[in-house]
Motif scaffolding. Sequence first.
Motif, PDB file in Angstrom:
ATOM      1  N   ILE A 108     121.787  22.679 -21.939  1.00 38.43           N
ATOM      2  CA  ILE A 108     121.073  23.593 -22.829  1.00 38.43           C
ATOM      3  C   ILE A 108     121.452  25.037 -22.516  1.00 38.43           C
ATOM      4  CG2 ILE A 108     118.815  24.391 -23.599  1.00 38.43           C
ATOM      5  CD1 ILE A 108     119.547  21.503 -24.385  1.00 38.43           C
ATOM      6  N   SER A 109     121.912  25.746 -23.532  1.00 40.05           N
ATOM      7  CA  SER A 109     122.211  27.164 -23.369  1.00 40.05           C
ATOM      8  C   SER A 109     120.929  27.977 -23.501  1.00 40.05           C
ATOM      9  CB  SER A 109     123.225  27.622 -24.419  1.00 40.05           C
ATOM     10  OG  SER A 109     122.645  27.580 -25.714  1.00 40.05           O
ATOM     11  N   LYS A 111     120.446  30.258 -25.484  1.00 39.92           N
ATOM     12  CA  LYS A 111     120.212  30.457 -26.912  1.00 39.92           C
ATOM     13  C   LYS A 111     119.420  29.293 -27.502  1.00 39.92           C
ATOM     14  CE  LYS A 111     122.720  31.413 -31.207  1.00 39.92           C
ATOM     15  NZ  LYS A 111     124.064  31.587 -31.818  1.00 39.92           N
ATOM     16  N   GLU A 112     119.663  28.086 -26.964  1.00 41.69           N
ATOM     17  CA  GLU A 112     119.001  26.895 -27.489  1.00 41.69           C
ATOM     18  C   GLU A 112     117.639  26.645 -26.867  1.00 41.69           C
ATOM     19  OE1 GLU A 112     122.652  23.858 -28.375  1.00 41.69           O
ATOM     20  OE2 GLU A 112     122.281  24.377 -26.272  1.00 41.69           O
ATOM     21  N   PHE A 115     114.561  26.417 -29.083  1.00 41.82           N
ATOM     22  CA  PHE A 115     114.480  25.231 -29.929  1.00 41.82           C
ATOM     23  C   PHE A 115     113.995  24.020 -29.135  1.00 41.82           C
ATOM     24  CE2 PHE A 115     118.285  27.364 -32.157  1.00 41.82           C
ATOM     25  CZ  PHE A 115     117.432  28.196 -32.876  1.00 41.82           C
ATOM     26  N   ILE A 116     114.415  23.926 -27.881  1.00 42.80           N
ATOM     27  CA  ILE A 116     113.944  22.843 -27.006  1.00 42.80           C
ATOM     28  C   ILE A 116     112.448  23.003 -26.754  1.00 42.80           C
ATOM     29  CG2 ILE A 116     114.105  21.860 -24.685  1.00 42.80           C
ATOM     30  CD1 ILE A 116     116.400  21.121 -26.518  1.00 42.80           C
ATOM     31  N   GLU A 119     110.556  21.722 -29.766  1.00 44.62           N
ATOM     32  CA  GLU A 119     110.589  20.252 -29.755  1.00 44.62           C
ATOM     33  C   GLU A 119     109.640  19.703 -28.698  1.00 44.62           C
ATOM     34  OE1 GLU A 119     113.575  16.483 -28.823  1.00 44.62           O
ATOM     35  OE2 GLU A 119     114.406  18.517 -28.967  1.00 44.62           O
ATOM     36  N   LYS A 143     113.964  23.918 -35.619  1.00 51.70           N
ATOM     37  CA  LYS A 143     114.421  25.082 -34.865  1.00 51.70           C
ATOM     38  C   LYS A 143     113.232  25.774 -34.183  1.00 51.70           C
ATOM     39  CE  LYS A 143     118.745  25.626 -37.315  1.00 51.70           C
ATOM     40  NZ  LYS A 143     119.660  26.505 -38.075  1.00 51.70           N
ATOM     41  N   ASN A 144     112.856  26.974 -34.615  1.00 47.15           N
ATOM     42  CA  ASN A 144     111.779  27.699 -33.922  1.00 47.15           C
ATOM     43  C   ASN A 144     110.442  27.645 -34.668  1.00 47.15           C
ATOM     44  OD1 ASN A 144     113.064  29.374 -35.914  1.00 47.15           O
ATOM     45  ND2 ASN A 144     111.949  31.135 -35.107  1.00 47.15           N
TER      46      ASN A 144
END
Length: 260
Positions: A108-109, A111-112, A115-116, A119, A143-144
Amino acid sequence: MKRDVERIERLLDRLRIKEKDSEARKIYAEVFDERTLKTLYKLSAKGLIQALGGVVSTGKEANVFYADGRIDGDDRPLAVKIYRIETTEFFKMDEYLFGDKRFDMRRISRKELIFIWVEKEFRNLERAHNAGVNVPEPYEYLKNVLLMEFLGEDERPYPTLFELKRELPEVVNVEDLYAKVKENLIRLYRKAELVHADLSEYNIVLKNDEPYFIDMGQSVLADHPLASEYLERDVRNLLRFFSKYGVKERPEEVVTEIKG
């Protein structure tokens, strides 16, 4: 700059914003970037969001908006929780993500990460709801953006225990309320196998004398390395609040009771 504004205006034109909340248009344009507005449009195009309304609550990481929604063919009021993509606060959330076996954080970056997190909150709510814990029912995430049950009436949210702190004994039997909170904690831990990890009077909403847990993005599985520490913190927060109304219990005994 002019082109950016024009793109935002086109996206807003494609969103359904309730006329009586015309100020919401300005808020959406000022608070959320183009990517977020595109995500909202996708959810609207799927028919989940029928009309966007006004602000329900604001925070450092996210804002919650009201919306008229349609879920599984039924009209339902929605809470639309929108996390800011560009936030400086998420470094504080690493400890709640790392150690969660549901996510491989090595891939996971930064940036991501947001989003994680969304989730994770959706899955925590789903897990708790399926276990019979009083939480807002989650409907969808992208996404967000997280769509869930709106806890309120006439587009106004039900109050938190913090908001009711002065008149709480006049509104509800506090000992009964505490017992219900503890029963939901037991169900959360034993059946959903989760620890809220940020429970306090700020994150408990009172709906028809029933406590509902909200803001569950940081909640961790019961086998998380820090789960016991978080559970004890949750219990101490609750006892600090309820002790003002005569509830007297020892934190270690409550923790033992919750774990069974």
